[in-house]
Write a protein that holds these residues in place. Structure first.
Motif, PDB file in Angstrom:
ATOM      1  N   UNK A  18     -24.585 -30.441  14.485  1.00 17.79           N
ATOM      2  CA  UNK A  18     -25.617 -31.099  13.687  1.00 17.79           C
ATOM      3  C   UNK A  18     -26.956 -31.115  14.427  1.00 17.79           C
ATOM      4  N   UNK A  19     -26.918 -31.343  15.728  1.00 20.75           N
ATOM      5  CA  UNK A  19     -28.155 -31.339  16.512  1.00 20.75           C
ATOM      6  C   UNK A  19     -28.745 -29.934  16.577  1.00 20.75           C
ATOM      7  N   UNK A  20     -27.893 -28.927  16.764  1.00 18.21           N
ATOM      8  CA  UNK A  20     -28.377 -27.548  16.798  1.00 18.21           C
ATOM      9  C   UNK A  20     -28.992 -27.164  15.454  1.00 18.21           C
ATOM     10  N   UNK A  21     -28.393 -27.621  14.369  1.00 16.91           N
ATOM     11  CA  UNK A  21     -28.938 -27.338  13.045  1.00 16.91           C
ATOM     12  C   UNK A  21     -30.306 -27.992  12.879  1.00 16.91           C
ATOM     13  N   UNK A  22     -30.429 -29.232  13.312  1.00 12.90           N
ATOM     14  CA  UNK A  22     -31.718 -29.918  13.226  1.00 12.90           C
ATOM     15  C   UNK A  22     -32.773 -29.195  14.054  1.00 12.90           C
ATOM     16  N   UNK A  23     -32.388 -28.721  15.232  1.00 14.20           N
ATOM     17  CA  UNK A  23     -33.324 -27.992  16.093  1.00 14.20           C
ATOM     18  C   UNK A  23     -33.747 -26.673  15.452  1.00 14.20           C
ATOM     19  N   UNK A  24     -32.825 -26.037  14.749  1.00 14.36           N
ATOM     20  CA  UNK A  24     -33.099 -24.720  14.160  1.00 14.36           C
ATOM     21  C   UNK A  24     -34.064 -24.801  12.982  1.00 14.36           C
ATOM     22  N   UNK A  25     -34.026 -25.907  12.259  1.00 12.04           N
ATOM     23  CA  UNK A  25     -34.859 -26.038  11.073  1.00 12.04           C
ATOM     24  C   UNK A  25     -34.342 -25.267   9.871  1.00 12.04           C
TER      25      UNK A  25
END
Length: 261
Positions: A18-25
């Motif tokens: 979820x954090x990686x997804x948020x970082x990816x945009x």
């Protein structure tokens, strides 16, 4: 392209992704599922159930792209970073990227099984034990992995191995010590720059800070790093997706500890 991320509460493997997804945009639909109800093993549109269980993480998140299921939080974080054209989660230098992946492997093979065991015994065992036998049989019948099914059964039957608990506590303490040593040169992040290594390590250690505070008692650098990581916008965004008051206390059966030694 259709894309859906099925995830549990933002803790452990689900927090990493979820954090990686948020970082990816990236614009990917997120669908929370109740891991302790077995929802991960009955996802809509997945014709091959084995695809869901090719995962050492146990009840980890599942990313479905055009009907194809993908698992493993570190690899999913890499996929999201690269699908976004590089969101800053992986070093550009080849050696630095190898170093990051070696760190992540150590965390997923040693820390995550230990944290999952301690977390489940502390927070989810009672809920699993309370599942009526017929419902539990139906739930576990959908789990393709024999190893994972056995971990569910052990929690249901209150099978506790004191040696495994002691070993898990040692591995948590060792992971904290390793972070402390890595940060001793004054760096802000584990790999020098913020990366997947910070996400995956934080995702498994943050809950242990609550359950095993003694492991962090002599680790000021690790404690400060953990606070920095939890405050990162992408991690805060992931935690904001929680449906419970304390997501870092939300655990589900994870990796089988014996296979990692």
């Amino acid at each position: 392209m259709s894309a859906v991320l099925y995830h549990g509460e933002p803790n452990g493997a689900s927090l990493t992704v979820l954090a990686a997804l948020a970082q990816s945009g990236l614009d990917i639909e997120c669908r929370p599922i109740d891991l302790l109800s077995g929802e991960r093993h009955a996802l809509p549109g997945i014709s091959d159930p084995i695809a869901l269980d090719l995962c050492i993480e146990g009840e980890g998140p599942v990313l479905v792209i055009d009907g194809e299921a993908m698992t493993e939080s570190v690899f999913l974080a890499q996929y999201l970073d690269e699908a976004a054209g590089g969101a800053g989660l992986q070093p550009a230098d080849a050696y630095a990227r190898w170093e990051m992946m070696m760190w992540c492997r150590q965390i997923t093979e040693r820390l995550s099984p230990a944290a999952a065991l301690l977390g489940n015994l502390a927070t989810s065992q009672h809920a699993i034990a309370c599942i009526p036998d017929i419902d539990f049989a139906n739930l576990t019948a959908c789990i393709v992995s024999d190893d994972l099914r056995q971990r569910w059964q052990a929690l249901k039957d209150d099978v506790v191995d004191s040696a495994q608990i002691a070993d898990s506590e040692t591995k948590v303490a060792s992971a904290v010590e390793r972070c402390e040593k890595q940060l001793a040169d004054g760096r802000e992040w584990l790999m020098g720059t913020f990366s997947i290594a910070d996400l995956v390590t934080c995702s498994w250690l943050a809950g242990m800070q609550l359950l095993r505070p003694c492991a962090f008692a002599q680790a000021p650098l690790a404690n400060a790093w953990l606070a920095r990581t939890l405050a990162q916008p992408c991690v805060a965004a992931a935690l904001a997706r929680s449906t419970v008051s304390e997501p870092l206390r939300a655990w589900a059966p994870g990796p089988e500890i014996n296979r990692w030694g």
